[in-house]
Design an enzyme around this catalytic site. Structure first.
Site, mmCIF file in Angstrom:
data_model
loop_
_atom_site.group_PDB
_atom_site.id
_atom_site.type_symbol
_atom_site.label_atom_id
_atom_site.label_comp_id
_atom_site.label_asym_id
_atom_site.label_seq_id
_atom_site.Cartn_x
_atom_site.Cartn_y
_atom_site.Cartn_z
ATOM 1 N N SER A 234 11.504 -7.676 3.018
ATOM 2 C CA SER A 234 12.473 -6.776 2.959
ATOM 3 C C SER A 234 13.952 -7.243 3.424
ATOM 4 O O SER A 234 14.142 -8.287 3.482
ATOM 5 C CB SER A 234 12.116 -5.605 3.788
ATOM 6 O OG SER A 234 12.877 -4.408 3.597
ATOM 7 N N ASN A 235 14.869 -6.480 3.208
ATOM 8 C CA ASN A 235 16.316 -6.545 3.421
ATOM 9 C C ASN A 235 16.742 -5.667 4.546
ATOM 10 O O ASN A 235 16.244 -4.529 4.776
ATOM 11 C CB ASN A 235 17.145 -6.182 2.400
ATOM 12 C CG ASN A 235 17.080 -7.428 1.421
ATOM 13 O OD1 ASN A 235 16.978 -8.544 1.547
ATOM 14 N ND2 ASN A 235 17.528 -7.187 0.229
ATOM 15 N N ARG A 236 17.883 -5.947 5.029
ATOM 16 C CA ARG A 236 18.423 -5.057 6.408
ATOM 17 C C ARG A 236 19.001 -4.086 5.653
ATOM 18 O O ARG A 236 20.233 -4.102 4.958
ATOM 19 C CB ARG A 236 19.392 -6.223 7.180
ATOM 20 C CG ARG A 236 19.664 -5.706 8.458
ATOM 21 C CD ARG A 236 20.033 -6.656 9.271
ATOM 22 N NE ARG A 236 20.537 -6.154 10.395
ATOM 23 C CZ ARG A 236 21.625 -6.657 11.291
ATOM 24 N NH1 ARG A 236 21.797 -7.901 11.042
ATOM 25 N NH2 ARG A 236 22.068 -6.075 12.304
ATOM 26 N N VAL B 263 18.468 -4.405 -2.590
ATOM 27 C CA VAL B 263 17.383 -4.879 -3.085
ATOM 28 C C VAL B 263 16.904 -6.062 -2.949
ATOM 29 O O VAL B 263 17.761 -7.063 -3.038
ATOM 30 C CB VAL B 263 17.429 -4.491 -4.729
ATOM 31 C CG1 VAL B 263 16.348 -4.927 -5.459
ATOM 32 C CG2 VAL B 263 18.055 -3.110 -5.163
#
Ligand code: CTP
Ligand code: CA
Length: 223
Positions: free
Chosen positions: A33-35, A101
């Protein structure tokens, strides 16, 4: 004499906003995932709704409630996000991509939880679609296509390059190198990069910046 300023400059317009991170599953318990808290994107959706637009928020996993008057579609990964966006693109006037994304996803995703031995130390990745770039080049391209870029250095130059590569009209840059700004914080600094130069929206809380951004979008849409 009472001056009456149009309070809802986006009445009759439709807006689509992506927000939050995406979650790219490795197995049911693990993923990439991303922050992103989703806060800036949710604030943009709220500001668009306040300005009278009909707003659809396509959101990755966040802990935030949908803003009042905003319809939300919840998605997990980038492919689902692209699908939801494309399904609702017809008739959209404004597209704002604030989502963080994931650039890549695991080449394979297991239906059951792997042991750490099965998982191993190498994960093969494949690229995710670039949702902003696809919308900007879509047959049903909205009139205004806006991206966001969180940068730690050379913020404006990198954002200007992204604007051109992706075919967006505008990129809102936030410099996340300063403590207390950007990621996970209530406040942000935004500079809008367009074909005709830059517009500094200043440093403020995310909702105030979203309102300033939306005022500029409304101005561009009406001119
Ligand atoms: N974006 C998108 N789909 C992707 C990646 C990015 O829609 N697969 C959008 C983001 O929502 C944002 C803009 O593109 O509006 C810029 O995202 P960013 O991650 O900065 O761009 P990248 O081209 O992925 O650049 P980098 O290599 O710096 O990650
Ligand atoms: Ca990226």
């Amino acid at each position: 004499v009472r001056l009456h300023l149009a309070p809802k400059p986006l009445l009759g317009r439709r807006a689509l906003v992506t927000a939050g991170p995406t979650w790219e599953a490795i197995d049911p318990a693990r993923g990439l995932s991303n922050r992103s808290s989703g806060r800036q994107g949710y604030a943009v959706a709220q500001a668009l709704a306040e300005a009278g637009a009909q707003v659809l928020l396509v959101s990755g996993p966040t802990s935030l409630p949908a803003p009042v008057g905003v319809e939300r579609v919840a998605v997990q990964n980038a492919q689902e996000m692209l699908q939801a966006v494309e399904a609702h693109l017809a008739g959209t006037d404004i597209f704002v991509a604030t989502a963080a994304v994931a650039d890549y996803r695991p080449a394979q995703s297991a239906a059951v939880k792997l042991t750490k031995a099965e998982l191993g130390t190498q994960i093969a990745l494949i690229p995710n679609p670039d949702i902003l770039a696809q919308v900007a080049r879509h047959a049903q391209r909205p009139r205004l296509v806006v991206g966001f870029a969180a940068q730690t250095h050379d913020a404006e130059a990198l954002a200007a390059a992204k604007r051109q590569e992706k075919g967006a009209d505008l990129i809102a840059v936030n410099d996340v190198s300063q403590p207390g700004l950007g990621f996970g914080s209530e406040r942000n600094r935004l500079v809008l990069i367009g074909p005709d130069g830059r517009l500094d929206l200043g440093t403020a809380d995310k909702l105030a910046l979203a309102r300033a951004l939306v005022a500029e979008l409304a101005r561009r849409l009406s001119s």
